[in-house]
Motif scaffolding. Structure first.
Motif, PDB file in Angstrom:
ATOM      1  N   PHE A 159      -5.622  -5.411  -1.743  1.00 43.79           N
ATOM      2  CA  PHE A 159      -5.693  -5.706  -0.475  1.00 43.79           C
ATOM      3  C   PHE A 159      -5.512  -4.393   0.266  1.00 43.79           C
ATOM      4  O   PHE A 159      -4.875  -3.347  -0.191  1.00 43.79           O
ATOM      5  N   ARG A 160      -5.905  -4.547   1.527  1.00 44.05           N
ATOM      6  CA  ARG A 160      -5.743  -3.602   2.388  1.00 44.05           C
ATOM      7  C   ARG A 160      -4.282  -3.869   3.357  1.00 44.05           C
ATOM      8  O   ARG A 160      -4.155  -4.862   3.746  1.00 44.05           O
ATOM      9  N   GLN A 161      -3.432  -2.770   3.099  1.00 40.92           N
ATOM     10  CA  GLN A 161      -2.113  -3.247   3.590  1.00 40.92           C
ATOM     11  C   GLN A 161      -2.173  -2.822   5.267  1.00 40.92           C
ATOM     12  O   GLN A 161      -2.445  -1.903   5.515  1.00 40.92           O
ATOM     13  N   THR A 162      -1.326  -3.825   5.898  1.00 34.00           N
ATOM     14  CA  THR A 162      -1.056  -3.342   7.213  1.00 34.00           C
ATOM     15  C   THR A 162       0.620  -3.848   7.537  1.00 34.00           C
ATOM     16  O   THR A 162       0.814  -4.292   6.641  1.00 34.00           O
ATOM     17  N   PHE A 163       1.139  -3.560   8.562  1.00 33.51           N
ATOM     18  CA  PHE A 163       2.161  -3.784   8.958  1.00 33.51           C
ATOM     19  C   PHE A 163       2.438  -4.570  10.291  1.00 33.51           C
ATOM     20  O   PHE A 163       1.667  -4.130  11.364  1.00 33.51           O
ATOM     21  N   VAL A 164       3.124  -5.606  10.221  1.00 38.93           N
ATOM     22  CA  VAL A 164       3.070  -6.626  11.326  1.00 38.93           C
ATOM     23  C   VAL A 164       4.628  -6.645  11.799  1.00 38.93           C
ATOM     24  O   VAL A 164       5.512  -7.108  10.700  1.00 38.93           O
ATOM     25  N   ASP A 165       5.021  -6.156  12.551  1.00 35.74           N
ATOM     26  CA  ASP A 165       6.654  -6.006  13.001  1.00 35.74           C
ATOM     27  C   ASP A 165       7.407  -5.153  11.748  1.00 35.74           C
ATOM     28  O   ASP A 165       8.628  -5.586  11.360  1.00 35.74           O
ATOM     29  N   GLY A 166       6.610  -4.118  11.134  1.00 34.05           N
ATOM     30  CA  GLY A 166       7.374  -3.529  10.048  1.00 34.05           C
ATOM     31  C   GLY A 166       7.217  -4.256   8.640  1.00 34.05           C
ATOM     32  O   GLY A 166       7.688  -3.471   7.862  1.00 34.05           O
ATOM     33  N   ARG A 167       6.551  -5.314   8.691  1.00 35.39           N
ATOM     34  CA  ARG A 167       6.576  -5.932   7.388  1.00 35.39           C
ATOM     35  C   ARG A 167       5.248  -5.919   6.937  1.00 35.39           C
ATOM     36  O   ARG A 167       4.177  -6.024   7.611  1.00 35.39           O
ATOM     37  N   GLN A 168       4.986  -5.909   5.554  1.00 35.56           N
ATOM     38  CA  GLN A 168       3.799  -6.044   4.968  1.00 35.56           C
ATOM     39  C   GLN A 168       2.980  -7.034   5.189  1.00 35.56           C
ATOM     40  O   GLN A 168       3.372  -8.306   5.193  1.00 35.56           O
ATOM     41  N   ALA A 169       1.630  -6.741   5.526  1.00 30.92           N
ATOM     42  CA  ALA A 169       0.532  -7.875   5.753  1.00 30.92           C
ATOM     43  C   ALA A 169      -0.661  -7.600   5.001  1.00 30.92           C
ATOM     44  O   ALA A 169      -1.037  -6.525   5.130  1.00 30.92           O
ATOM     45  N   GLU A 170      -1.192  -8.510   4.206  1.00 34.46           N
ATOM     46  CA  GLU A 170      -2.344  -8.110   3.317  1.00 34.46           C
ATOM     47  C   GLU A 170      -3.546  -8.684   4.241  1.00 34.46           C
ATOM     48  O   GLU A 170      -3.688  -9.829   4.547  1.00 34.46           O
ATOM     49  N   GLN A 171      -4.535  -7.758   4.112  1.00 34.23           N
ATOM     50  CA  GLN A 171      -5.927  -8.106   4.586  1.00 34.23           C
ATOM     51  C   GLN A 171      -6.995  -7.927   3.498  1.00 34.23           C
ATOM     52  O   GLN A 171      -6.813  -6.954   2.516  1.00 34.23           O
ATOM     53  N   PRO A 172      -7.857  -8.509   3.408  1.00 33.67           N
ATOM     54  CA  PRO A 172      -9.019  -8.193   2.369  1.00 33.67           C
ATOM     55  C   PRO A 172      -9.579  -6.887   2.547  1.00 33.67           C
ATOM     56  O   PRO A 172      -9.715  -6.373   3.552  1.00 33.67           O
ATOM     57  N   ASP A 173      -9.854  -6.387   1.355  1.00 33.08           N
ATOM     58  CA  ASP A 173     -10.379  -4.902   1.267  1.00 33.08           C
ATOM     59  C   ASP A 173     -11.871  -5.063   1.266  1.00 33.08           C
ATOM     60  O   ASP A 173     -12.385  -5.256   0.319  1.00 33.08           O
ATOM     61  N   THR A 174     -12.511  -4.771   2.053  1.00 29.61           N
ATOM     62  CA  THR A 174     -13.831  -5.217   2.264  1.00 29.61           C
ATOM     63  C   THR A 174     -14.649  -4.009   1.801  1.00 29.61           C
ATOM     64  O   THR A 174     -15.508  -3.486   2.838  1.00 29.61           O
ATOM     65  N   TRP A 175     -14.223  -3.209   0.725  1.00 28.50           N
ATOM     66  CA  TRP A 175     -15.036  -1.987   0.341  1.00 28.50           C
ATOM     67  C   TRP A 175     -16.600  -2.072  -0.035  1.00 28.50           C
ATOM     68  O   TRP A 175     -17.249  -1.209   0.228  1.00 28.50           O
ATOM     69  N   LEU A 176     -17.046  -3.502  -0.056  1.00 24.97           N
ATOM     70  CA  LEU A 176     -18.481  -3.423  -0.238  1.00 24.97           C
ATOM     71  C   LEU A 176     -19.076  -3.867   1.010  1.00 24.97           C
ATOM     72  O   LEU A 176     -20.388  -4.405   0.789  1.00 24.97           O
ATOM     73  N   SER A 177     -18.642  -4.036   2.168  1.00 25.66           N
ATOM     74  CA  SER A 177     -19.047  -4.519   3.412  1.00 25.66           C
ATOM     75  C   SER A 177     -20.455  -3.939   3.740  1.00 25.66           C
ATOM     76  O   SER A 177     -21.186  -4.758   4.313  1.00 25.66           O
ATOM     77  N   LYS A 178     -20.518  -2.657   3.369  1.00 35.45           N
ATOM     78  CA  LYS A 178     -21.977  -1.922   3.573  1.00 35.45           C
ATOM     79  C   LYS A 178     -22.561  -1.619   2.545  1.00 35.45           C
ATOM     80  O   LYS A 178     -23.596  -0.614   2.660  1.00 35.45           O
ATOM     81  N   ARG A 633      12.793  12.770  10.076  1.00 31.32           N
ATOM     82  CA  ARG A 633      11.648  11.682  10.555  1.00 31.32           C
ATOM     83  C   ARG A 633      11.191  11.087   9.126  1.00 31.32           C
ATOM     84  O   ARG A 633      11.226  11.793   8.059  1.00 31.32           O
ATOM     85  N   ILE A 634      10.690   9.762   9.371  1.00 31.20           N
ATOM     86  CA  ILE A 634      10.387   8.939   8.196  1.00 31.20           C
ATOM     87  C   ILE A 634       8.866   8.694   8.782  1.00 31.20           C
ATOM     88  O   ILE A 634       8.459   8.442   9.817  1.00 31.20           O
ATOM     89  N   ALA A 635       7.851   8.844   7.762  1.00 32.77           N
ATOM     90  CA  ALA A 635       6.343   8.335   7.949  1.00 32.77           C
ATOM     91  C   ALA A 635       6.039   7.350   6.730  1.00 32.77           C
ATOM     92  O   ALA A 635       6.130   7.739   5.671  1.00 32.77           O
ATOM     93  N   PHE A 636       5.498   6.456   7.419  1.00 38.02           N
ATOM     94  CA  PHE A 636       5.148   5.352   6.379  1.00 38.02           C
ATOM     95  C   PHE A 636       3.949   4.824   6.657  1.00 38.02           C
ATOM     96  O   PHE A 636       3.509   3.928   7.110  1.00 38.02           O
ATOM     97  N   PRO A 637       2.746   5.756   6.330  1.00 43.02           N
ATOM     98  CA  PRO A 637       1.250   5.365   6.650  1.00 43.02           C
ATOM     99  C   PRO A 637       0.891   3.967   5.856  1.00 43.02           C
ATOM    100  O   PRO A 637       1.220   3.994   4.479  1.00 43.02           O
ATOM    101  N   ALA A 638       0.293   3.026   6.566  1.00 44.16           N
ATOM    102  CA  ALA A 638      -0.063   1.936   5.787  1.00 44.16           C
ATOM    103  C   ALA A 638      -1.279   2.242   4.769  1.00 44.16           C
ATOM    104  O   ALA A 638      -1.845   3.262   5.042  1.00 44.16           O
TER     105      ALA A 638
END
Length: 826
Positions: A159-178, A633-638
């Motif tokens: 899955f493609r990870q995103t953060f919503v209000d600091g919490r992990q949310a999973e999105q489809p990883d559309t690596w074949l979209s193109k 500082r903390i960096a947490f790239p999604a």
């Protein structure tokens, strides 16, 4: 012609900047159907990929012909994951075409770096397991070993990870979209794979009785081939990934009746199998889908190997002379009863002969010490989905237990412990046990891991078959993780010791004298500073995260799991913050530090997701705290992935490898960081042990309990609360979390974490806390002396050549596979 001293001659000769540009324009026009003046960046990338791919095809086909003509032994690597990373840059490096491609694109007013940034990497792996598989197939091709990687072409992958209000949310990883310009689909080579149904006894053509499996459903496994080019060689191996399609995808009669969804239901059900990497398995449906995935790809792979890579008249009793099936963890283990089914039911071999062939054909790599990670499938699910395979497993187990009872008469408890089929808490098949029983060799992936695997996890089996157990320490490919990801360091090494080190990483030892050279240390620091600036610029563009590159880059990137102890790192950050708040430490005295996390949590792993939320909550407070004056500082790239890793790893100063001793199998991130000049802070766990031994105690920040000490504390009854009560700094850090300091005053937000730490703390974060804080204080002192730090970092690079995946593959060849190189001569 040679492009550079470190690359091979381009495979199609002669090739010039002009001819490359002509082929690129031809690809753009005739394959993409657009003119250069109207092409989008996606069009341009696809045309460039097609051009580079074209230069590999002749070598790929020559490799296949050569391997078949020589009837060589082939390594068939069975893995549920391949975390490949971007393909374009690797293909350009392997073919020696980078400078030609750059020149050709420049002549057309285009920029190679710009087009490389278009690529979406295949999301076909979760972490270390898939990245290791990708390193191994790279090394197999580079060493000219006949090999084919088998796996699944997940439509959405991890899955493609995103953060919503600091919490992990999973999105489809559309690596074949193109689309993927690197793959060759071959629907003409599809393999039918069955599920369900029943078994029956039938009479064969000789009048004998045999078992026939009659599946109730079937799907079509369609292969997609990827080329795996070796570096400095003409050999190009194959990665074959299977995609699930319905055998009867569309029912016109049902469609015409108006039930449009039912008309394509078979297609939907079939394609679910290869839809997503590791579907969430907390439901019965999820468990069934996972088992379907595993059987789907190994059944297709074994049939493919036997029917397409062997001559039609090949005697399958000689199969071990032509193949070694390597089981990469327990995911492919269902391949064992599948091969037995083919040999006995379809090819008519006697059971005992087939069993001898099977045991000689399989080898098993175990990647864990955690009992919950050793897969177990219920008898109910196996019997319903794969009834013939369950019958075969029962017979294997019956035969095996008879041997155990003969070897250890009267020891029925041992027989129960070793049984492939467990009785409690439910009747189920232990796949690691099946793999161990049916394989020639079983290996761990680091010296300590292999020792614990032999002496604790599978100790009953090693007592029966001590010769079966061996070790192969993991490794990483220096092509991607130094040559491609760290060009500045690569050029510095070239200038110091020459260029042959990329395929002979032990040559990095020649760098040791340069650690005493002040000008080399200065150049090394310049490279590190440039890498930091590159990473900072990337995060600003990619994530909107603004950082200073003038700081100690402290990095912890790995799958989010409690045993890896991201929680311990968070407590260190909170402790530093708390010290400043309480006046125990002046902000002006802090070593400027950027703590970077990268981690995904499994969608159903609640505690891991809570820890991610805590990290982001702490970051929100710490990054804006005026008391810290911006020095922490903390960096947490999604969505941490290989593409990001290639920029982050070369920028790191400090590598966090802080798992509880005895829990990490090996790790490969620890190797990548050391090879790129980061110092390790870590426990004696996994391959940390070997890193520590090689780089030396003065160049490694060691802390924490040893594995025997962990065991002693566990045996005595671990009380995490006692550490909290006895340590004021620890108490202050945990109390800050409990007070709501990082959750807007809400004391309940992270209560799950606080309660777990104080009551359970399964991975002894609190027991190792004080030693970790003291080790981090030593880091601050050491970093203040940049000359000494640079010397230690250079020695880490110089002494880490052992961790090449080329060395790992040579160890596999020597200890397990016994396959020989078959170079393509042109």
């Amino acid at each position: 012609m040679r492009v550079t001293e470190t690359t091979q001659e381009p495979p199609s000769s002669p090739v010039t900047v002009s001819s490359f540009a002509d082929e690129f324009v031809r690809q753009l026009r005739y394959e993409q159907g657009v003119d250069l003046n109207f092409a989008t960046k996606d069009n341009l990338y696809q045309a460039l990929a097609g051009t580079v791919r074209g230069f590999m095809i002749d070598n790929w086909l020559a490799t296949l012909r050569t391997q078949q003509a020589t009837e060589s032994k082939i390594v068939a690597y069975l893995s549920a994951e391949y975390l490949l990373g971007p393909q374009l840059e690797n293909a350009l490096l392997a073919t020696g075409l980078e400078s030609l491609a750059r020149g050709a694109l420049t002549s057309l007013g285009l920029d190679l770096d710009d087009l490389e940034g278009i690529e979406i990497e295949p999301g076909l792996g979760n972490g270390g397991l898939g990245r290791l598989a990708a390193c191994f197939i790279d090394s197999l091709a580079t060493l000219n070993i006949p090999a084919v990687g088998y796996g699944i072409r997940y439509e959405y992958g991890i899955f493609r990870q995103t953060f919503v209000d600091g919490r992990q949310a999973e999105q489809p990883d559309t690596w074949l979209s193109k689309g993927s310009p690197w793959e060759f689909p071959h629907p003409d080579m599809a393999v039918e794979v069955g599920f369900g149904g029943y078994t029956e006894q039938v009479t064969d053509e000789t009048g004998g009785s045999r078992t026939r499996w009659v599946p109730s459903e079937s799907v079509s496994a369609v292969p997609y081939n990827y080329m795996v080019p070796g570096y400095g060689t003409h050999n190009v191996n194959t990665l074959r990934l299977w995609s699930a399609k319905a055998t009867n995808a569309f029912d016109l009669q049902i469609f015409n009746s108006g039930d449009y969804e039912a008309a394509v239901r078979a297609q939907t059900v079939a394609e679910n199998i290869s839809k997503v990497l590791y579907p969430e398995d907390s439901t019965p449906q999820g468990k069934e889908l996972r088992l379907k995935q595993q059987y789907f790809f190994v059944a297709a792979s074994i049939t493919d190997f036997i029917t397409r890579l062997l001559p039609d008249d090949f005697a399958l009793t000689n199969l071990p002379d032509r193949v070694t099936f390597q089981l990469n963890d327990t995911h492919p283990v269902i391949a064992i009863p599948e091969l037995m089914r083919i040999l006995v039911d379809e090819r008519g071999l006697d059971w005992d002969v087939a069993w001898d062939v099977t045991r000689a054909s399989f080898n098993y790599t175990c990647h864990t010490l955690l009992p919950e990670a050793l897969e177990v499938w219920s008898v109910e699910l196996l019997g319903r989905l794969l009834p013939r395979h369950l019958e075969i497993i029962y017979r294997i187990n019956e035969q095996f237990l008879a041997g155990v009872r003969a070897a250890f008469p009267g020891d029925e408890l041992r027989a129960r412990r070793m049984s492939i089929v467990q009785e409690q808490p439910e009747r189920a098949v232990r796949m690691a046990f099946l793999a161990t029983v049916a394989s020639s060799k079983v290996n761990g992936v680091a010296a300590l891991h292999s020792e614990l695997l032999r002496d604790k996890v599978l100790n009953d089996f090693s007592g029966l078959w001590p010769e079966k157990f061996t070790n192969v320490t993991n490794g990483v490919t220096p092509r991607r993780f130094i040559k491609l990801s760290n060009p500045g360091l690569s050029e510095l090494i070239d200038a110091a010791i020459g260029t042959g080190w990329v395929n002979d990483l032990e040559r990095l030892r020649e760098l040791e004298p340069f650690a005493e050279d002040a000008s080399f240390r200065a150049a090394f620091r310049t490279v590190k500073a440039e890498n930091k600036k590159r990473f900072v610029d990337l995060l600003a563009t990619r994530d909107g995260i603004e950082l200073s590159s003038d700081a100690l880059f402290d990095v912890m990137v790995k799958r989010l799991h409690e045993y890896k102890r991201q929680m311990l790192k968070v407590l260190h950050v909170i402790t530093t913050y708390d010290r400043v708040l309480k006046g125990e430490l002046r902000a002006a005295d802090l070593t400027p530090r950027v703590v970077t996390f990268g981690a995904k949590a499994a969608p159903g792993y609640r505690m891991a997701k809570e820890i991610i939320a805590l990290i982001n909550a702490v970051a929100k407070v710490v990054n804006t705290a005026p008391e810290l004056e911006g020095r922490l500082r903390i960096a947490f790239p999604a969505n941490y992935n290989v593409t990001l890793a290639e920029k982050l790893i070369p920028a790191a100063d400090l590598s966090e490898q802080i798992s509880l001793a005895g829990k990490e199998a090996s790790g490969t991130g620890n190797m990548k960081f050391a090879l790129n000049g980061a110092l390790t802070i870590g426990t004696l766990d996994g391959a940390n042990v070997e890193i520590y031994d090689l780089v030396g105690a003065d160049n490694f920040f060691l802390f924490g309990l040893t594995e025997p000490e962990v065991q002693d504390i566990s045996d005595a009854g671990y009380r995490p609360g006692s550490y909290y009560e006895a340590n004021a700094s620890l108490r202050g850090a945990i109390d800050l979390i409990a007070s709501g300091a990082f959750s807007g005053g809400d004391r309940t937000t992270f209560q799950m974490i606080v309660s777990d730490l104080l009551d359970k703390d399964r991975f002894m974060v609190l027991a190792d806390y004080q030693a970790y804080i003291e080790a981090q204080d030593k880091v601050d002192v050491a970093y203040a002396d940049q000359e000494a730090w640079s010397r230690a970092a250079i020695l880490n690079v110089a002494r880490s050549g052992f961790f090449s995946s080329d060395r790992s593959i040579r160890d596999y060849l020597d200890r397990i596979w016994h396959a020989s190189p078959v170079p393509v001569v042109k």
